[in-house]
Design an enzyme around this catalytic site. Structure first.
Site, short mmCIF file in Angstrom:
data_model
loop_
_atom_site.label_atom_id
_atom_site.label_comp_id
_atom_site.label_asym_id
_atom_site.label_seq_id
_atom_site.Cartn_x
_atom_site.Cartn_y
_atom_site.Cartn_z
CE LYS A 51 -4.42 -1.29 0.28
NZ LYS A 51 -5.51 -0.75 -0.57
CB SER A 305 -0.58 -8.39 -1.00
OG SER A 305 -1.54 -9.03 -0.18
#
Length: 504
Positions: A51, A305
């Site tokens: 992110k 991720s």
């Protein structure tokens, strides 16, 4: 069109705060699946998630006036930390609105990155509405977690790195999807540069907003969203991300909770890193794709991720892992309530290993046991096991897919049994090796009636067992002598308050 993202991705300058993460070979997984499996290690970013790429790239596109006014986001997860660190790097004031229900560890992590935290509401939607109110009142710039072209471009740098790090042919890339920012960026870049490489979106079964949109050919709002994989728990795919994804992804794969837990373990065994559920989602999808299509000899990439998971979730994850790999069958079995029945049942299982056994005396006729049994990970062995037990006269109910059984009942088998007399309770530790449990039963079963039994294999060096036996007072010394001869560590827990309160 998705091609418009190529220049944005190439122009993204994110490495002031983000790092180029490695593309690691998952050797154990590759051998198991007979394919070359590569993991893109976004869990190694400074905020343990991809992110940070999108958040920083978005800040770099803002005007001086916008930066001076400050930025804001509503987030209880990885976007909050990514934006907080990015803003600190650029000397920008950042405000993060988080629900009051956000765990303290996440609130503290965002504060530690230098952002101002505002706790508002009990849900993300309430926090998001408050963030929009602050935008209007204070002129702050809202940084969307996924539905923004600059954020999407920042996430797309993951694909740029993958194709540079592995210049040879890649058959497929598997990408987790929540709101769709990461997948949109990766798919846009990959389909332009290497259109022959497939890109698969992977979603949790209980939060499959992209799949629902593609099925309906329009964005829809899911009536309910599962929160186990909280990093991808989104009820509606983004508007811009949907526009990109509907033209670029080759398909959507969904994974259930057990499959995600199994993938967390797989990544740990190859890397010794523990990802969050959303971080292992893409590998769960990759494994499912290989199993359903019989794929062999291909090069497959999964995006690890993120790794922002709470430590207290690990017990639950571990509990569900074996089921996710189809290596454990959870069964409810009825056996006769008489000495030696459990030993006979173990013999009838053959060489299969028992992973769990829960039982509490109910009546003089039948004993209903909750049992976990190790099976081969092909799905068929479980059916064979159930058929074999039924042929031997056992009443069997397969509860492997029963959510209530796995979440609750396995921990609730028990209760008071006033009809049980002369019960003695012992707690044991015995070596977790083949034959140890059977040796225990050979020593005890048939001599004294077992009125309660609890065992769960946790992969430790020693198994822990709680046993209740009906032992007349005059035979207590004989039992203790028998246990001494057995050689396992044991403790008499008959007077334990927990036993007296809940089970005695």
């Amino acid at each position: 069109m998705p091609q418009s993202y190529i220049k944005r991705i190439l122009d993204a300058r994110i490495y002031d705060v983000a790092i180029e993460t490695p593309l690691d070979s998952a050797r154990l997984m590759s051998t198991r699946l007979n394919n070359q499996v590569l993991l893109k290690r976004e869990d190694l970013q400074p905020v343990f998630s991809f992110k940070i790429r999108g958040a920083y790239n978005k800040l770099r596109q803002l005007t001086e006036e916008q930066l001076k006014q400050g930025v804001i986001a509503a987030s209880a997860g990885n976007h909050a930390q990514g934006l907080a660190l990015s803003a600190a790097k650029m000397g920008v004031k950042a405000t993060i609105v988080m629900p009051r229900t956000t765990p303290a560890i996440k609130v503290d992590a965002v504060k530690a990155r230098g952002a101002r935290v505002v706790l508002h509401g009990d849900t993300f939607d309430e926090a998001s509405r408050h963030a929009q109110k602050l935008v209007e009142e204070k002129g702050l710039t809202y940084i969307h977690p996924y539905d923004d072209p600059d954020v999407i471009a920042g996430q797309g740098t993951v694909a740029l790195e993958i194709l540079r790090q592995y210049p040879a042919h890649i058959d497929a890339i598997f990408v987790p999807v929540g709101g769709g920012g990461l997948c949109a960026g990766i798919a846009a870049y990959v389909k332009y540069v290497r259109p022959q490489t497939k890109v698969f979106a992977v979603e949790p079964e209980d939060a499959a907003c992209l799949k629902a949109a593609l099925d309906k050919k329009r964005r829809v709002v899911l009536p309910q969203v599962g929160i186990f994989a909280d990093g991808v728990a989104v009820a509606q795919i983004g508007k811009e991300t949907y526009r990109v994804l509907k033209e670029t992804v080759d398909g959507v794969i969904t994974a259930n909770t057990d499959e995600i837990c199994a993938a967390i373990k797989d990544i740990f065994e190859d890397t010794r890193a523990i990802t969050e559920p959303a971080g292992a989602l893409s590998l769960a999808g990759l494994k499912k794709y290989v199993a359903e299509h019989g794929v062999e000899g291909q090069t497959l990439v999964a995006i690890a991720s993120g790794a922002n998971t709470n430590f207290d979730r690990l017990r639950y994850i571990s509990e569900r892992t074996e089921i996710g790999e189809q290596r454990e069958a959870i069964l409810a079995v009825t056996i006769p309530e008489k000495p030696g029945s459990y030993k006979t049942f173990c013999k009838d299982l053959g060489k299969r290993n028992i992973t769990e056994f829960n039982y509490r005396y109910a009546d003089d006729r039948d004993a209903r046991i909750f049992v976990g049994v190790q099976v081969a990970g092909d799905g068929n062995d479980r059916r064979v096991l159930v058929d074999e037990l039924r042929e031997k006269g056992y009443e069997v109910v397969d509860m492997t897919e029963n959510e209530m059984a796995k979440l609750h009942i396995r921990h609730m088998v028990g209760g008071h049994a006033p009809q049980v007399t002369n019960e003695r309770v012992y707690r044991f530790e015995f070596p977790e090796r083949p034959g140890a449990l059977m040796n225990f039963l050979n020593q005890l079963a048939g001599r004294w009636n077992i009125s309660m039994f609890h065992y769960r294999n946790h992969g430790a060096a020693y198994g822990r067992v709680l046993v209740g036996m009906q032992v007349p007072a005059k035979e207590v010394r004989e039992v203790n002598a028998c246990l001494d001869e057995l050689g396992y560590g044991y403790w008499d827990e008959t007077d334990n308050e927990a036993y007296q309160f809940f089970l005695g």
